[in-house]
Write a protein that holds these residues in place. Structure first.
Motif, PDB file in Angstrom:
ATOM      1  N   THR A   1     -34.771  -0.513   9.777  1.00 24.53           N
ATOM      2  CA  THR A   1     -33.316  -0.340   9.183  1.00 24.53           C
ATOM      3  C   THR A   1     -32.120  -1.471   9.436  1.00 24.53           C
ATOM      4  OG1 THR A   1     -32.459  -0.339  11.886  1.00 24.53           O
ATOM      5  CG2 THR A   1     -33.927   1.772  11.043  1.00 24.53           C
ATOM      6  N   SER A   2     -30.965  -0.632   9.271  1.00 25.91           N
ATOM      7  CA  SER A   2     -30.247  -1.632   9.137  1.00 25.91           C
ATOM      8  C   SER A   2     -29.905  -2.161  10.238  1.00 25.91           C
ATOM      9  CB  SER A   2     -28.831  -0.624   8.294  1.00 25.91           C
ATOM     10  OG  SER A   2     -28.052   0.310   9.296  1.00 25.91           O
ATOM     11  N   GLU A   3     -29.593  -1.307  11.562  1.00 33.02           N
ATOM     12  CA  GLU A   3     -29.593  -1.718  12.773  1.00 33.02           C
ATOM     13  C   GLU A   3     -30.290  -2.790  12.900  1.00 33.02           C
ATOM     14  OE1 GLU A   3     -27.531   2.702  11.799  1.00 33.02           O
ATOM     15  OE2 GLU A   3     -29.715   0.976  11.891  1.00 33.02           O
ATOM     16  N   GLU A   4     -31.317  -2.520  12.982  1.00 30.62           N
ATOM     17  CA  GLU A   4     -32.737  -3.653  13.198  1.00 30.62           C
ATOM     18  C   GLU A   4     -32.242  -5.065  12.203  1.00 30.62           C
ATOM     19  OE1 GLU A   4     -37.673  -4.102  12.690  1.00 30.62           O
ATOM     20  OE2 GLU A   4     -36.561  -2.556  11.617  1.00 30.62           O
ATOM     21  N   ALA A   5     -32.124  -4.626  11.204  1.00 33.70           N
ATOM     22  CA  ALA A   5     -31.057  -6.053  10.802  1.00 33.70           C
ATOM     23  C   ALA A   5     -30.220  -6.892  11.044  1.00 33.70           C
ATOM     24  CB  ALA A   5     -31.484  -5.620   8.875  1.00 33.70           C
ATOM     25  N   ALA A   6     -28.941  -5.882  11.565  1.00 30.83           N
ATOM     26  CA  ALA A   6     -27.970  -6.704  12.382  1.00 30.83           C
ATOM     27  C   ALA A   6     -28.490  -6.286  13.351  1.00 30.83           C
ATOM     28  CB  ALA A   6     -27.358  -5.597  11.999  1.00 30.83           C
ATOM     29  N   ALA A   7     -28.901  -6.460  13.657  1.00 35.71           N
ATOM     30  CA  ALA A   7     -29.540  -7.152  15.183  1.00 35.71           C
ATOM     31  C   ALA A   7     -30.395  -8.653  15.199  1.00 35.71           C
ATOM     32  CB  ALA A   7     -30.764  -6.466  15.870  1.00 35.71           C
TER      33      ALA A   7
ATOM     34  N   LYS B   1     -23.831 -15.523  24.515  1.00 34.31           N
ATOM     35  CA  LYS B   1     -22.805 -13.278  25.394  1.00 34.31           C
ATOM     36  C   LYS B   1     -23.617 -12.437  23.870  1.00 34.31           C
ATOM     37  CE  LYS B   1     -19.508 -16.692  28.014  1.00 34.31           C
ATOM     38  NZ  LYS B   1     -18.408 -16.295  28.582  1.00 34.31           N
ATOM     39  N   THR B   2     -23.951 -11.954  23.067  1.00 39.55           N
ATOM     40  CA  THR B   2     -24.122 -11.489  23.201  1.00 39.55           C
ATOM     41  C   THR B   2     -25.376 -10.611  23.428  1.00 39.55           C
ATOM     42  OG1 THR B   2     -25.074 -12.242  21.024  1.00 39.55           O
ATOM     43  CG2 THR B   2     -22.830 -11.985  20.639  1.00 39.55           C
ATOM     44  N   LYS B   3     -25.506  -9.374  22.900  1.00 40.33           N
ATOM     45  CA  LYS B   3     -27.150  -8.592  23.535  1.00 40.33           C
ATOM     46  C   LYS B   3     -28.347  -9.515  23.262  1.00 40.33           C
ATOM     47  CE  LYS B   3     -29.829  -4.416  23.292  1.00 40.33           C
ATOM     48  NZ  LYS B   3     -29.755  -2.816  22.135  1.00 40.33           N
ATOM     49  N   TYR B   4     -27.719  -9.795  21.150  1.00 36.66           N
ATOM     50  CA  TYR B   4     -29.786 -10.309  20.779  1.00 36.66           C
ATOM     51  C   TYR B   4     -29.287 -12.097  20.952  1.00 36.66           C
ATOM     52  CZ  TYR B   4     -30.627  -5.779  19.942  1.00 36.66           C
ATOM     53  OH  TYR B   4     -31.474  -5.050  20.063  1.00 36.66           O
ATOM     54  N   GLY B   5     -27.846 -12.846  21.331  1.00 39.63           N
ATOM     55  CA  GLY B   5     -28.103 -13.726  21.210  1.00 39.63           C
ATOM     56  C   GLY B   5     -28.894 -13.994  23.673  1.00 39.63           C
ATOM     57  N   ARG B   6     -27.768 -13.713  23.972  1.00 42.99           N
ATOM     58  CA  ARG B   6     -28.483 -13.938  24.974  1.00 42.99           C
ATOM     59  C   ARG B   6     -30.498 -13.533  24.855  1.00 42.99           C
ATOM     60  NH1 ARG B   6     -24.742 -10.094  26.735  1.00 42.99           N
ATOM     61  NH2 ARG B   6     -26.213  -8.346  26.921  1.00 42.99           N
TER      62      ARG B   6
ATOM     63  N   MET C   1     -25.043  -5.841   8.491  1.00 43.98           N
ATOM     64  CA  MET C   1     -25.439  -6.900   8.334  1.00 43.98           C
ATOM     65  C   MET C   1     -24.359  -8.141   8.727  1.00 43.98           C
ATOM     66  SD  MET C   1     -28.306  -7.691   6.471  1.00 43.98           S
ATOM     67  CE  MET C   1     -29.258  -9.356   6.632  1.00 43.98           C
ATOM     68  N   ARG C   2     -23.384  -7.978   7.341  1.00 41.72           N
ATOM     69  CA  ARG C   2     -21.832  -8.904   8.010  1.00 41.72           C
ATOM     70  C   ARG C   2     -20.916  -8.588   9.099  1.00 41.72           C
ATOM     71  NH1 ARG C   2     -21.845  -9.446   1.238  1.00 41.72           N
ATOM     72  NH2 ARG C   2     -22.405 -11.277   0.709  1.00 41.72           N
ATOM     73  N   GLU C   3     -21.495  -7.797   9.905  1.00 42.79           N
ATOM     74  CA  GLU C   3     -20.702  -7.163  11.147  1.00 42.79           C
ATOM     75  C   GLU C   3     -20.456  -8.123  12.205  1.00 42.79           C
ATOM     76  OE1 GLU C   3     -19.269  -3.393  12.401  1.00 42.79           O
ATOM     77  OE2 GLU C   3     -18.578  -2.897  10.183  1.00 42.79           O
ATOM     78  N   VAL C   4     -21.540  -8.751  11.976  1.00 44.49           N
ATOM     79  CA  VAL C   4     -22.306  -9.564  12.921  1.00 44.49           C
ATOM     80  C   VAL C   4     -22.184 -10.959  12.597  1.00 44.49           C
ATOM     81  CG1 VAL C   4     -24.466 -10.699  14.295  1.00 44.49           C
ATOM     82  CG2 VAL C   4     -24.895  -8.200  13.531  1.00 44.49           C
ATOM     83  N   ASP C   5     -22.298 -11.164  11.184  1.00 48.33           N
ATOM     84  CA  ASP C   5     -21.559 -12.615  10.779  1.00 48.33           C
ATOM     85  C   ASP C   5     -21.613 -12.258   9.009  1.00 48.33           C
ATOM     86  OD1 ASP C   5     -22.030 -14.938  10.101  1.00 48.33           O
ATOM     87  OD2 ASP C   5     -24.004 -16.375  10.277  1.00 48.33           O
ATOM     88  N   ALA C   6     -19.603 -12.699   9.348  1.00 47.21           N
ATOM     89  CA  ALA C   6     -19.227 -12.261   7.845  1.00 47.21           C
ATOM     90  C   ALA C   6     -19.214 -13.321   6.482  1.00 47.21           C
ATOM     91  CB  ALA C   6     -17.971 -11.935   8.125  1.00 47.21           C
ATOM     92  N   ASP C   7     -19.929 -14.597   7.402  1.00 48.03           N
ATOM     93  CA  ASP C   7     -19.639 -15.631   6.446  1.00 48.03           C
ATOM     94  C   ASP C   7     -21.851 -15.588   5.061  1.00 48.03           C
ATOM     95  OD1 ASP C   7     -17.868 -16.785   6.739  1.00 48.03           O
ATOM     96  OD2 ASP C   7     -18.696 -17.371   8.472  1.00 48.03           O
ATOM     97  N   LEU C   8     -22.431 -14.646   5.740  1.00 51.02           N
ATOM     98  CA  LEU C   8     -23.855 -14.719   5.234  1.00 51.02           C
ATOM     99  C   LEU C   8     -24.027 -14.880   3.637  1.00 51.02           C
ATOM    100  CD1 LEU C   8     -25.733 -12.001   7.675  1.00 51.02           C
ATOM    101  CD2 LEU C   8     -25.621 -14.477   7.950  1.00 51.02           C
TER     102      LEU C   8
END
Length: 181
Positions: free
Chosen positions: A79-85, A95-100, A147-154
């Protein structure tokens, strides 16, 4: 021997996961302690996948080889949510959920993966999640935006095809997605 051969070759980047395998690969199966990772049936090849090599091992390999990592997201049954995670796991702050989660797995600093493939060979009926060009384009936009909502520079790479084999796929995908590639 393999490491030395790759060092002699000197690739500027390595892509993982690749091939048909990626269209049913869920990245969270390949993080954390290896002895706790689930073994899954890989539907593309009908083999058991122990998930002994995952995101962090791949990033370690790229660092060892002084090469840029490129990751491929599962657009087959993902899913797109899985990709963004996954982007957040690789590139997000502590401090982000998946960064932690990355920090808990022993990686305090982000992996800073900048280039991502969105899917693999989804034009082919051998691929988990096979779709036509219009459907792929619609899904590509959904994945790219998440994905770009998480990192706009991809830097995002779409599935392309040899024109003489798959007709107007490239034209149809570019028509809808050009601005997001």
């Amino acid at each position: 021997d393999v490491i030395n051969a790759i060092l002699d070759w000197g690739p500027t980047f390595l892509r993982w996961p690749g091939g048909n395998f990626v269209s049913a690969y869920h990245w969270q199966d390949g993080i954390g302690r290896r002895d706790k990772r689930p073994t899954r049936l890989d539907p593309a090849f009908g083999l058991l996948e122990p998930n002994d090599v995952g995101t962090d091992e791949f990033i370690d390999l790229c660092r060892l080889l002084n090469t840029e990592p490129i990751l491929t997201v599962n657009m087959g049954n993902g899913t797109s949510e899985e990709a963004a995670a996954w982007v957040e796991y690789c590139n997000g702050g502590r401090k982000t959920k998946y960064g932690r989660l990355r920090v808990a797995n022993g990686y305090k600093e982000p992996h800073n993966v900048k280039t991502w493939f969105i899917g693999n060979e989804l034009f082919g009926n051998w691929q988990v999640g096979h779709v036509d060009a219009e459907t792929y384009a619609m899904l590509y936009l959904e994945f790219a935006r998440a994905m770009r909502e998480v990192d706009a520079d991809l830097q995002l790479i779409a599935v392309g095809v040899p024109v003489d084999l798959y007709g107007r796929w490239n034209e149809l995908v570019l028509k809808q997605c050009r601005e997001e590639m």
